[in-house]
Scaffold this motif. Structure first.
Motif, PDB file in Angstrom:
ATOM      1  N   VAL A 166      11.961   6.884  -2.870  1.00  3.93           N
ATOM      2  CA  VAL A 166      11.412   8.240  -2.852  1.00  3.93           C
ATOM      3  C   VAL A 166      10.563   8.472  -1.607  1.00  3.93           C
ATOM      4  CG1 VAL A 166       9.894   9.852  -4.079  1.00  3.93           C
ATOM      5  CG2 VAL A 166      11.488   8.420  -5.355  1.00  3.93           C
ATOM      6  N   SER A 167       9.801   7.432  -1.254  1.00  4.58           N
ATOM      7  CA  SER A 167       8.939   7.554  -0.079  1.00  4.58           C
ATOM      8  C   SER A 167       9.767   7.763   1.178  1.00  4.58           C
ATOM      9  CB  SER A 167       8.081   6.301   0.070  1.00  4.58           C
ATOM     10  OG  SER A 167       7.250   6.137  -1.053  1.00  4.58           O
ATOM     11  N   MET A 168      10.908   7.054   1.246  1.00  6.08           N
ATOM     12  CA  MET A 168      11.785   7.248   2.404  1.00  6.08           C
ATOM     13  C   MET A 168      12.279   8.690   2.468  1.00  6.08           C
ATOM     14  SD  MET A 168      14.056   3.739   2.342  1.00  6.08           S
ATOM     15  CE  MET A 168      15.216   4.442   3.513  1.00  6.08           C
ATOM     16  N   THR A 169      12.625   9.193   1.296  1.00 10.45           N
ATOM     17  CA  THR A 169      13.102  10.574   1.254  1.00 10.45           C
ATOM     18  C   THR A 169      12.010  11.549   1.685  1.00 10.45           C
ATOM     19  OG1 THR A 169      14.581   9.984  -0.559  1.00 10.45           O
ATOM     20  CG2 THR A 169      14.130  12.328  -0.219  1.00 10.45           C
ATOM     21  N   VAL A 170      10.817  11.327   1.109  1.00 17.84           N
ATOM     22  CA  VAL A 170       9.694  12.208   1.476  1.00 17.84           C
ATOM     23  C   VAL A 170       9.384  12.098   2.954  1.00 17.84           C
ATOM     24  CG1 VAL A 170       7.229  12.635   1.090  1.00 17.84           C
ATOM     25  CG2 VAL A 170       8.733  12.148  -0.847  1.00 17.84           C
ATOM     26  N   PHE A 171       9.404  10.829   3.453  1.00 17.91           N
ATOM     27  CA  PHE A 171       9.131  10.625   4.866  1.00 17.91           C
ATOM     28  C   PHE A 171      10.160  11.349   5.736  1.00 17.91           C
ATOM     29  CE2 PHE A 171      10.053   8.161   8.738  1.00 17.91           C
ATOM     30  CZ  PHE A 171       8.837   8.276   9.377  1.00 17.91           C
ATOM     31  N   GLY A 172      11.416  11.254   5.313  1.00 13.07           N
ATOM     32  CA  GLY A 172      12.451  11.949   6.071  1.00 13.07           C
ATOM     33  C   GLY A 172      12.238  13.455   6.077  1.00 13.07           C
ATOM     34  N   ILE A 173      11.872  13.954   4.896  1.00 13.90           N
ATOM     35  CA  ILE A 173      11.633  15.408   4.822  1.00 13.90           C
ATOM     36  C   ILE A 173      10.456  15.799   5.697  1.00 13.90           C
ATOM     37  CG2 ILE A 173      10.925  17.270   3.261  1.00 13.90           C
ATOM     38  CD1 ILE A 173      12.472  15.826   1.051  1.00 13.90           C
ATOM     39  N   LEU A 174       9.381  14.990   5.622  1.00 11.57           N
ATOM     40  CA  LEU A 174       8.222  15.287   6.460  1.00 11.57           C
ATOM     41  C   LEU A 174       8.572  15.192   7.937  1.00 11.57           C
ATOM     42  CD1 LEU A 174       5.413  13.368   4.512  1.00 11.57           C
ATOM     43  CD2 LEU A 174       5.839  15.832   4.568  1.00 11.57           C
ATOM     44  N   VAL A 184       9.517  17.723  13.044  1.00 11.37           N
ATOM     45  CA  VAL A 184      10.358  18.050  14.206  1.00 11.37           C
ATOM     46  C   VAL A 184      10.561  19.558  14.302  1.00 11.37           C
ATOM     47  CG1 VAL A 184      12.683  17.821  15.180  1.00 11.37           C
ATOM     48  CG2 VAL A 184      11.515  15.822  14.226  1.00 11.37           C
ATOM     49  N   LYS A 185      10.832  20.155  13.135  1.00 10.26           N
ATOM     50  CA  LYS A 185      11.046  21.604  13.131  1.00 10.26           C
ATOM     51  C   LYS A 185       9.796  22.341  13.594  1.00 10.26           C
ATOM     52  CE  LYS A 185      12.335  25.413  10.084  1.00 10.26           C
ATOM     53  NZ  LYS A 185      12.744  25.790   8.721  1.00 10.26           N
ATOM     54  N   ASN A 186       8.644  21.919  13.067  1.00 10.92           N
ATOM     55  CA  ASN A 186       7.395  22.593  13.437  1.00 10.92           C
ATOM     56  C   ASN A 186       7.073  22.399  14.905  1.00 10.92           C
ATOM     57  OD1 ASN A 186       7.018  23.520  10.836  1.00 10.92           O
ATOM     58  ND2 ASN A 186       5.792  21.739  10.225  1.00 10.92           N
ATOM     59  N   THR A 187       7.354  21.160  15.387  1.00 10.87           N
ATOM     60  CA  THR A 187       7.100  20.892  16.813  1.00 10.87           C
ATOM     61  C   THR A 187       7.978  21.763  17.693  1.00 10.87           C
ATOM     62  OG1 THR A 187       6.497  18.610  16.303  1.00 10.87           O
ATOM     63  CG2 THR A 187       7.084  19.104  18.581  1.00 10.87           C
ATOM     64  N   ASP A 219       6.748  25.255  17.482  1.00  8.55           N
ATOM     65  CA  ASP A 219       5.507  25.424  18.242  1.00  8.55           C
ATOM     66  C   ASP A 219       5.792  25.506  19.733  1.00  8.55           C
ATOM     67  OD1 ASP A 219       4.046  25.438  15.950  1.00  8.55           O
ATOM     68  OD2 ASP A 219       3.452  23.325  16.055  1.00  8.55           O
ATOM     69  N   ASN A 220       6.687  24.618  20.197  1.00  6.96           N
ATOM     70  CA  ASN A 220       7.039  24.665  21.628  1.00  6.96           C
ATOM     71  C   ASN A 220       7.692  26.000  21.989  1.00  6.96           C
ATOM     72  OD1 ASN A 220       6.072  22.069  21.962  1.00  6.96           O
ATOM     73  ND2 ASN A 220       8.066  21.095  21.649  1.00  6.96           N
ATOM     74  N   LEU A 221       8.579  26.437  21.093  1.00  5.02           N
ATOM     75  CA  LEU A 221       9.244  27.721  21.348  1.00  5.02           C
ATOM     76  C   LEU A 221       8.231  28.865  21.336  1.00  5.02           C
ATOM     77  CD1 LEU A 221      11.904  29.231  21.762  1.00  5.02           C
ATOM     78  CD2 LEU A 221      12.154  29.350  19.275  1.00  5.02           C
ATOM     79  N   ALA A 222       7.261  28.780  20.392  1.00  8.01           N
ATOM     80  CA  ALA A 222       6.248  29.823  20.313  1.00  8.01           C
ATOM     81  C   ALA A 222       5.374  29.833  21.567  1.00  8.01           C
ATOM     82  CB  ALA A 222       5.382  29.611  19.070  1.00  8.01           C
ATOM     83  N   ASP A 251      17.273  24.966  14.247  1.00 12.30           N
ATOM     84  CA  ASP A 251      17.884  24.754  12.936  1.00 12.30           C
ATOM     85  C   ASP A 251      18.972  23.688  12.993  1.00 12.30           C
ATOM     86  OD1 ASP A 251      16.233  26.599  11.819  1.00 12.30           O
ATOM     87  OD2 ASP A 251      17.653  28.268  11.974  1.00 12.30           O
ATOM     88  N   ILE A 252      19.732  23.676  14.095  1.00 12.41           N
ATOM     89  CA  ILE A 252      20.807  22.672  14.220  1.00 12.41           C
ATOM     90  C   ILE A 252      20.207  21.268  14.260  1.00 12.41           C
ATOM     91  CG2 ILE A 252      22.582  21.790  15.795  1.00 12.41           C
ATOM     92  CD1 ILE A 252      23.179  24.697  16.558  1.00 12.41           C
ATOM     93  N   LEU A 253      19.118  21.087  15.041  1.00 13.39           N
ATOM     94  CA  LEU A 253      18.488  19.779  15.139  1.00 13.39           C
ATOM     95  C   LEU A 253      17.912  19.349  13.792  1.00 13.39           C
ATOM     96  CD1 LEU A 253      17.488  17.376  16.797  1.00 13.39           C
ATOM     97  CD2 LEU A 253      15.471  18.745  17.424  1.00 13.39           C
ATOM     98  N   VAL A 254      17.250  20.265  13.122  1.00 17.84           N
ATOM     99  CA  VAL A 254      16.646  19.936  11.830  1.00 17.84           C
ATOM    100  C   VAL A 254      17.722  19.600  10.808  1.00 17.84           C
ATOM    101  CG1 VAL A 254      15.308  20.870   9.909  1.00 17.84           C
ATOM    102  CG2 VAL A 254      14.559  21.268  12.255  1.00 17.84           C
ATOM    103  N   ASN A 255      18.794  20.394  10.788  1.00 20.22           N
ATOM    104  CA  ASN A 255      19.893  20.129   9.847  1.00 20.22           C
ATOM    105  C   ASN A 255      20.521  18.765  10.083  1.00 20.22           C
ATOM    106  OD1 ASN A 255      19.530  22.565   8.572  1.00 20.22           O
ATOM    107  ND2 ASN A 255      21.004  23.647   9.863  1.00 20.22           N
ATOM    108  N   SER A 256      20.594  18.359  11.350  1.00 25.68           N
ATOM    109  CA  SER A 256      21.153  17.040  11.666  1.00 25.68           C
ATOM    110  C   SER A 256      20.281  15.932  11.073  1.00 25.68           C
ATOM    111  CB  SER A 256      21.263  16.889  13.186  1.00 25.68           C
ATOM    112  OG  SER A 256      21.683  15.579  13.520  1.00 25.68           O
ATOM    113  N   ILE A 257      18.952  16.099  11.214  1.00 25.19           N
ATOM    114  CA  ILE A 257      18.039  15.092  10.662  1.00 25.19           C
ATOM    115  C   ILE A 257      18.133  15.071   9.138  1.00 25.19           C
ATOM    116  CG2 ILE A 257      15.595  14.502  10.395  1.00 25.19           C
ATOM    117  CD1 ILE A 257      15.137  15.632  13.200  1.00 25.19           C
TER     118      ILE A 257
END
Length: 584
Positions: free
Chosen positions: A19-27, A32-35, A38-41, A161-167
């Motif tokens: 579960v932790s691996m899953t949570v870690f992956g989601i985080l 990555v998405k937020n970063t 943020d860079n785009l913003a 979105d493409i990068l996040v979906n890949s992860i």
């Protein structure tokens, strides 16, 4: 191996690792998405500020505003982004992709509202114009003093979105593979491992629903059996504790609700946490939804709020008395700090002293009135006695006249004491009414005949009008006779010679109504509301006549019979006194 809770903990730790691996992956994907966002913003913010500086001269000069759209379309083509310039009122002045004339007002856009309030606005949403998900960044167009508009720059977030979906896809695949390896072990171990937990869960739900008699069957001597026995012990202690708390709470609630004093409890911020019924009655407030609200908002009394603030600020007991103009009450308030490892709030005790204050005022007025009424005849008696002592007693005619006057003053004092005693007994309910069936018309005729000589001496005409032949009431004959005599006597005393005094009786619902009307000097509006008070005399020029208690006695006697008495008057035209008695 799994008979010990230790191995079960190992198993669940393995599952927790997955579960932790899953949570870690989601985080990670979210990071990555937020970063990326943020860079785009930041990129869009920098470009928006550059565009704002370019557009500032056009907006500050009203003659160049029409050139904004062309400038925006040129800039948008150069940087390959969507640029929109918006006026402060939300009107689109220029857009790199659309005709601003057909675009709707943008004042409701989230990024525009944030930019107007804080100088910077950002949002990510689906664009119905471009049919794709976009990031919008808006900044103010300003010269440092005045704001001329808003620049909004937007780019699609497709690559993010493409990068996040890949992860996410990689994490999902890894999770599925890991879960597939563990499922077999779970299918074998779950029945043994989860049985105590399921039993405890079932017991907890039964206890939560109020069933404290549900007992878990203890297992062996391992950890699950120890847990079951501990749970049963906790259940018994919790049952005893809740029963005691419920009893204490019921007792406290009963005490609070039956107290005549008002109780208010607040937290350290002054928000109400508890009030009792007496408090709501004293403050004429409704108990709906007042908890968690500030005291000043609920009761709107600044003096009460002030004593609360002083108590909370100083941490000491405060006491005050104040008169509420809105409530027409005199209230005494005590504020006591509630402290347990620091100030937690305050307890306010309210006492309604209105009736007590009224009684004190009445007592002072009564003493003053009695003193005033007794002073005049006593002073006259003393003066005449001194005159007699100084030698007037030797003059037979003068001495006889003085003795007659002294006797008259003593009679007046005796009458005053008698009426005061009578009024006190009536008010205290110590006068028993000997009720019988009385023909009120006949009783009125008897009283008028009794007072006719007095009326003749003042050249007054006593008349009566009976709407029915007989009007039977249930009353104490002598007490009601006293009422009628007092009222007619007053009418005679204040009527002008040659006028008439009319007594009318009629049925009024389940009551008999008796009206006594004179054509005398009348009573002013200011005096009219006081005429049934003891010692009150409307005609100050005739303060030497009567004791001022006749109407007070009449009022209490009528009320003792279950009736009401009232008066109407017009100065110079006369007065009408009306009282009612219950019909048989």
């Amino acid at each position: 191996m799994f008979r010990s809770i230790k191995w079960r903990i190992i198993f669940w730790f393995v599952l927790l690792t997955v579960v932790s691996m899953t949570v870690f992956g989601i985080l990670l994907s979210n990071s990555v998405k937020n970063t990326q966002l943020d860079n785009l913003a930041k990129q869009l913010e920098n470009e928006a500020r550059i565009v704002s500086e370019v557009c500032l001269p056009y907006l500050s000069n009203t003659t160049d505003i029409n050139l904004i759209d062309a400038l925006v379309k040129t800039l948008g083509a150069d940087i390959d982004e969507r640029i929109t310039v918006i006026a402060i009122d939300g009107v689109v002045l220029g857009d790199s992709h659309e005709n601003p004339a057909v675009m709707e007002n943008h004042s409701t856009r989230l990024e525009v509202k944030e930019a107007l309030s804080s100088g910077y606005g950002e949002s990510v949403r689906y664009s119905t114009t471009l049919n794709e998900k976009m990031m919008y960044v808006a900044v103010l167009i300003t010269d440092g003093q005045d704001v001329y508009g808003i620049t909004r720059v937007a780019l699609p977030v497709t690559q993010v979105d493409i990068l996040v979906n890949s992860i996410i896809n990689s994490i999902i695949l890894a999770t599925i593979l890991t879960a597939a390896l563990i499922i077999v072990a779970i299918l074998v171990i779950t029945p043994v491992t989860t049985r105590p937990i399921t039993e405890i869960t079932r017991a907890a739900r039964r206890i939560a629903s109020g069933d404290f008699d549900y007992r878990i069957t203890a297992g062996g001597n391992d950890e699950s059996g120890q847990l079951a026995r501990a749970f049963n012990e906790m259940r018994l202690k919790l049952k005893d504790m809740i029963e005691k708390i419920s009893a204490d709470r019921a007792e406290l609630s009963t005490i609070l609700e039956n107290m005549t004093d008002g109780i208010i409890m607040t937290d350290r911020e002054g928000n109400i946490t508890l009030v009792n019924t007496a408090c709501l009655k004293i403050m004429n407030a409704s108990g709906n939804g007042i908890t968690t609200k500030p005291l000043i908002e609920v009761f709107r009394d600044h003096q009460l709020n002030e004593i609360l603030r002083q108590c909370l600020n100083t941490g000491k007991q405060q006491t005050t008395q104040f008169e509420s103009i809105a409530l027409k009450k005199f209230i005494q308030a005590f504020a006591v700090p509630i402290s347990s490892d620091g100030l937690n709030g305050a307890l306010i005790l309210l006492q309604d002293l209105t009736e007590l204050r009224s009684l004190q005022t009445t007592r002072r007025e009564l003493i003053g009135n009695i003193s005033h009424e007794f002073r005049t005849p006593l002073a006259g008696i003393k003066a005449m006695a001194q005159t007699l002592q100084d030698g007037a007693i030797e003059e037979r005619d003068t001495a006889k006249d003085f003795l007659n006057r002294i006797e008259a003053e003593v009679d007046r004092l005796t009458q005053m004491v008698s009426e005061l005693t009578e009024l006190s007994r009536i008010e205290n309910g110590k006068v028993g009414l000997k009720t019988e069936i009385v023909d009120i018309n006949k009783l009125i005729a008897e009283v008028l005949a009794q007072l006719q000589p007095q009326a003749d001496r003042q050249n007054l005409d006593l008349k009566c009008e009976f709407k029915t032949g007989q009007l039977l009431v249930k009353a104490d004959r002598e007490r009601i006779r006293q009422v009628i005599i007092n009222l007619v006597h007053n009418a005679i005393k204040f009527s002008k010679p040659g006028k008439a005094i009319t007594t009318v009786s009629r049925k009024q619902g389940i009551f008999a109504a008796i009206e006594i009307t004179d054509e005398g000097i009348g009573i002013s509006k200011d005096d009219l509301i006081h005429i049934f008070e003891r010692f009150y005399k409307a005609d100050k020029s005739r303060s030497g006549q009567g004791t001022g208690m006749g109407l007070a006695i009449a009022k209490h006697l009528v009320q003792a019979h279950g009736g009401i008495i009232s008066a109407t008057s017009e100065e110079g035209k006369g007065t009408t006194i009306t009282f009612t008695l219950p019909l048989v």
